[in-house]
Design a protein around this motif. Sequence first.
Motif, PDB file in Angstrom:
ATOM      1  N   LEU A 566      29.710  -1.300  18.861  1.00  0.00           N
ATOM      2  CA  LEU A 566      28.272  -1.055  18.729  1.00  0.00           C
ATOM      3  C   LEU A 566      27.694  -1.918  17.616  1.00  0.00           C
ATOM      4  N   GLU A 567      26.590  -2.591  17.910  1.00  0.00           N
ATOM      5  CA  GLU A 567      25.819  -3.274  16.884  1.00  0.00           C
ATOM      6  C   GLU A 567      24.364  -2.854  17.027  1.00  0.00           C
ATOM      7  N   TYR A 568      23.704  -2.671  15.906  1.00  0.00           N
ATOM      8  CA  TYR A 568      22.314  -2.236  15.964  1.00  0.00           C
ATOM      9  C   TYR A 568      21.586  -2.724  14.716  1.00  0.00           C
ATOM     10  N   TRP A 569      20.255  -2.785  14.825  1.00  0.00           N
ATOM     11  CA  TRP A 569      19.452  -3.033  13.632  1.00  0.00           C
ATOM     12  C   TRP A 569      18.178  -2.208  13.677  1.00  0.00           C
ATOM     13  N   LEU A 570      17.692  -1.898  12.486  1.00  0.00           N
ATOM     14  CA  LEU A 570      16.470  -1.132  12.301  1.00  0.00           C
ATOM     15  C   LEU A 570      15.526  -1.951  11.437  1.00  0.00           C
ATOM     16  N   SER A 571      14.255  -1.955  11.797  1.00  0.00           N
ATOM     17  CA  SER A 571      13.280  -2.670  10.970  1.00  0.00           C
ATOM     18  C   SER A 571      12.015  -1.845  10.854  1.00  0.00           C
ATOM     19  N   TYR A 572      11.406  -1.946   9.682  1.00  0.00           N
ATOM     20  CA  TYR A 572      10.148  -1.235   9.425  1.00  0.00           C
ATOM     21  C   TYR A 572       9.247  -2.140   8.603  1.00  0.00           C
ATOM     22  N   SER A 573       7.966  -2.144   8.964  1.00  0.00           N
ATOM     23  CA  SER A 573       6.981  -2.934   8.225  1.00  0.00           C
ATOM     24  C   SER A 573       5.760  -2.083   7.917  1.00  0.00           C
ATOM     25  N   TYR A 574       5.310  -2.204   6.693  1.00  0.00           N
ATOM     26  CA  TYR A 574       4.024  -1.619   6.297  1.00  0.00           C
ATOM     27  C   TYR A 574       3.116  -2.747   5.844  1.00  0.00           C
ATOM     28  N   ILE A 575       1.870  -2.733   6.308  1.00  0.00           N
ATOM     29  CA  ILE A 575       0.913  -3.745   5.893  1.00  0.00           C
ATOM     30  C   ILE A 575      -0.459  -3.107   5.703  1.00  0.00           C
ATOM     31  N   ASP A 576      -1.138  -3.533   4.650  1.00  0.00           N
ATOM     32  CA  ASP A 576      -2.526  -3.167   4.396  1.00  0.00           C
ATOM     33  C   ASP A 576      -3.286  -4.480   4.245  1.00  0.00           C
ATOM     34  N   THR A 577      -4.133  -4.798   5.198  1.00  0.00           N
ATOM     35  CA  THR A 577      -4.802  -6.094   5.187  1.00  0.00           C
ATOM     36  C   THR A 577      -6.251  -5.953   5.620  1.00  0.00           C
ATOM     37  N   HIS A 578      -7.114  -6.737   5.002  1.00  0.00           N
ATOM     38  CA  HIS A 578      -8.535  -6.755   5.330  1.00  0.00           C
ATOM     39  C   HIS A 578      -9.051  -8.180   5.162  1.00  0.00           C
ATOM     40  N   ARG A 579     -10.002  -8.521   6.016  1.00  0.00           N
ATOM     41  CA  ARG A 579     -10.637  -9.828   5.930  1.00  0.00           C
ATOM     42  C   ARG A 579     -12.148  -9.695   6.146  1.00  0.00           C
ATOM     43  N   LYS A 580     -12.889 -10.483   5.413  1.00  0.00           N
ATOM     44  CA  LYS A 580     -14.314 -10.665   5.649  1.00  0.00           C
ATOM     45  C   LYS A 580     -14.474 -12.098   6.128  1.00  0.00           C
ATOM     46  N   TYR A 581     -14.481 -12.267   7.435  1.00  0.00           N
ATOM     47  CA  TYR A 581     -14.463 -13.601   8.015  1.00  0.00           C
ATOM     48  C   TYR A 581     -15.101 -13.561   9.392  1.00  0.00           C
ATOM     49  N   LYS A 582     -15.212 -14.734  10.020  1.00  0.00           N
ATOM     50  CA  LYS A 582     -15.848 -14.856  11.328  1.00  0.00           C
ATOM     51  C   LYS A 582     -17.213 -14.161  11.300  1.00  0.00           C
ATOM     52  N   SER A 583     -17.487 -13.276  12.253  1.00  0.00           N
ATOM     53  CA  SER A 583     -18.803 -12.636  12.298  1.00  0.00           C
ATOM     54  C   SER A 583     -18.841 -11.294  11.574  1.00  0.00           C
ATOM     55  N   PHE A 584     -17.750 -10.936  10.861  1.00  0.00           N
ATOM     56  CA  PHE A 584     -17.717  -9.660  10.144  1.00  0.00           C
ATOM     57  C   PHE A 584     -18.547  -9.750   8.864  1.00  0.00           C
ATOM     58  N   ASP A 585     -19.430  -8.757   8.664  1.00  0.00           N
ATOM     59  CA  ASP A 585     -20.215  -8.711   7.427  1.00  0.00           C
ATOM     60  C   ASP A 585     -19.644  -7.690   6.449  1.00  0.00           C
ATOM     61  N   PHE A 586     -18.419  -7.204   6.726  1.00  0.00           N
ATOM     62  CA  PHE A 586     -17.710  -6.310   5.810  1.00  0.00           C
ATOM     63  C   PHE A 586     -16.222  -6.617   5.901  1.00  0.00           C
TER      64      PHE A 586
END
Length: 711
Positions: A566-586
Amino acid sequence: MKAVLFAILFVISVHLVAQTRVIGHVTNKKGEPIVGVNIFFKDTYDGGISDINGYFEVLTPTLGELILVASFIGYKPFEQEISTGDHHIDILLKESTQSIEAVTVTAGNFAAGDKHKASVMKSRDIYTTAGSLGSITGALNTLPGTQQANDDGRLLVRGGEAYETKTVIDGVLAGKPYYSKVPDVPTRGRFSPSLFSGVMFNTGGYSAEYGQALSSVLVLESNDLFTEDVLSLSLMSLGAEANITETWKNNSISILGSYINMAAYYGMVKTKFDWEKPTEAGSASIIYRHKTKTNGMLKAYFTADVGETRFKTNGGVDDIWYTTESKNNNYYGNITYRQPLNDNTSIKAGVSITIDNPDITYASQHIRNRETNSESRAMLIHELGDGIKLRYGVSNTLTDYSQTYRAHPDSSDFNPQFQDFLSGAFAESQLQLSGNMALSTGVRYEYSSLLKRSSLAPRLGMAVATGKRSQISASYGHFYQNPHPDELKFSSDLNFERATHYILGYQTGSMDERFFRIESYYKKYSQLVKYDGQELYDAEYYNNTGSGEAIGLDLFWRDNESIKFLEYWLSYSYIDTHRKYKSFDFRAQPGFVSNHNFSAVGKYWISAVRCLLGGTYWIASGRNWYENTSNGKITHPGDVTHELNLNLSHITQVFGNQTIIHLSLSNALGSKNVYGYQQSPVRKSDGASVYLPITNDIQQFAFIGIFITLK
């Protein structure tokens, strides 16, 4: 006879009197004694080893100038010239940075492929990972730092859009690594995993050798010279593929062809589309490899693919359906060459060209693109002594883009176009300061003829060993990229977009046994393109005032040892991201980002029936989607999505030929995932917008393939 006897006695007496004797002490840089050091006189059989306290005594009857040598695994060899007589020499052995435990900078890097000692994934993992369906991207999406985006199909890395990840093959650009993306349908990569012996997936902080990528670089290393003839045939529920390879002295040539037609499959299963022209595609490739007499390698790779699909989608208003049609001809080729110039210097050079001609109809809109990407580059690599490597090179990239756009069959054509020559140069050093510390420094310069601007991007990486198989690694760097063609076609009076990466990670263990990795990162975006969403055609409304950031944590665990087979892997990602770009006004979280992503991949070998059973389960938190209203954009949270994928591979023989029978089932639980909502091209009678759910086009997908090696 007496004369001969006298001569022999004289020689013996001289050796008894005139011998060389050396005593001393061996220590490391900390002053600690080293036990078992091999100490000897070069080109003789005379010597000994150091004792438990590091002391030694060696003798030789050889006369004249001699060289005393001390060697021990993990340390640089010590040499000193001495003359006949007695000597006292204290030896200080310095650690060799080329020892097998030497630390390397790994922050932001995931190696995959049998050539890499630190491979997180082996080449076979790409094929045998359930849910990947033989796609490099599909397998990499089970690693931390990526987004599980079944509605997209491309690599979305640490908050970055798909265009922020560049793909290179043998060091040169692959301009369009995915099939054309149309609304509602995920795409997949153009290149077969079987072409490559190694994959280096950089989730950030990548080498100064590469540019024009705000988020990451996917580096594919193609196979070298084949040494055996191969003839293989793949029969699949969706089509067929054939591969023939012929070899002769220091040369090999491979020809591959494939044909895919989804008509029969769509006729048996229920989909959310009304298919008028089920997906049909064909491709052909030719690969030539030549090994030079001086251990160099010349490779030439050319591929072409054509495809067409057409379907109707319910617009969500009064049972009105709209049509999406995609036709695409794509051509890619590269020629690469690497050659050692001497024992310490080698050269790598290459050229590539991508010609992409998508022709897309979406409801009333008709879009026809003509885009050519061509790159040439050359690089020198110098090995300067023990643990010092210098790399520097130049590149030139041409982008030639034109588009014909018609908003409605009765409207006039809009024909934007641009051409850009991007010149680049880089220099990079890799220093093994000791067996416990490594340093990587680099800088990249680029100039865009279209933007009439230049950039200077420093890169820095460092790693420190904390144990025999553990280390802390950190990276920092500036990364620049031209704005997307969808923005450059309206305005070239823009600047490079920019991202700054800060990465800190820790890893421990062995890839072949148990391996754990944790990595944190912070990305700061600046100079992002922003525009007024109501004035898309006016160049004056485009600027580089956009900004954003992403902060996250990635975890990875792989175990190949605890349970036999048996071979296995576990992965977890946490991300907090924000952008004010393109047509976004916030400051908004991009609609393709889930804050939490978890994947579990397992593979179990059942030796009794020669089968490999695999499973992949992933779960992701909901993604935001945005509704355009008269009062601006409104944010809506999405629902949790998850999926279980299964596969089974059986190794057997058919008429004496090695055969693999492969079965796979995607979304085995039948999860009804809604990844978000998109604006329909059909509006209500009062002009109000309608938003349609983004779901899988097929609830469950089954695949059967028979892969036969004929010779």
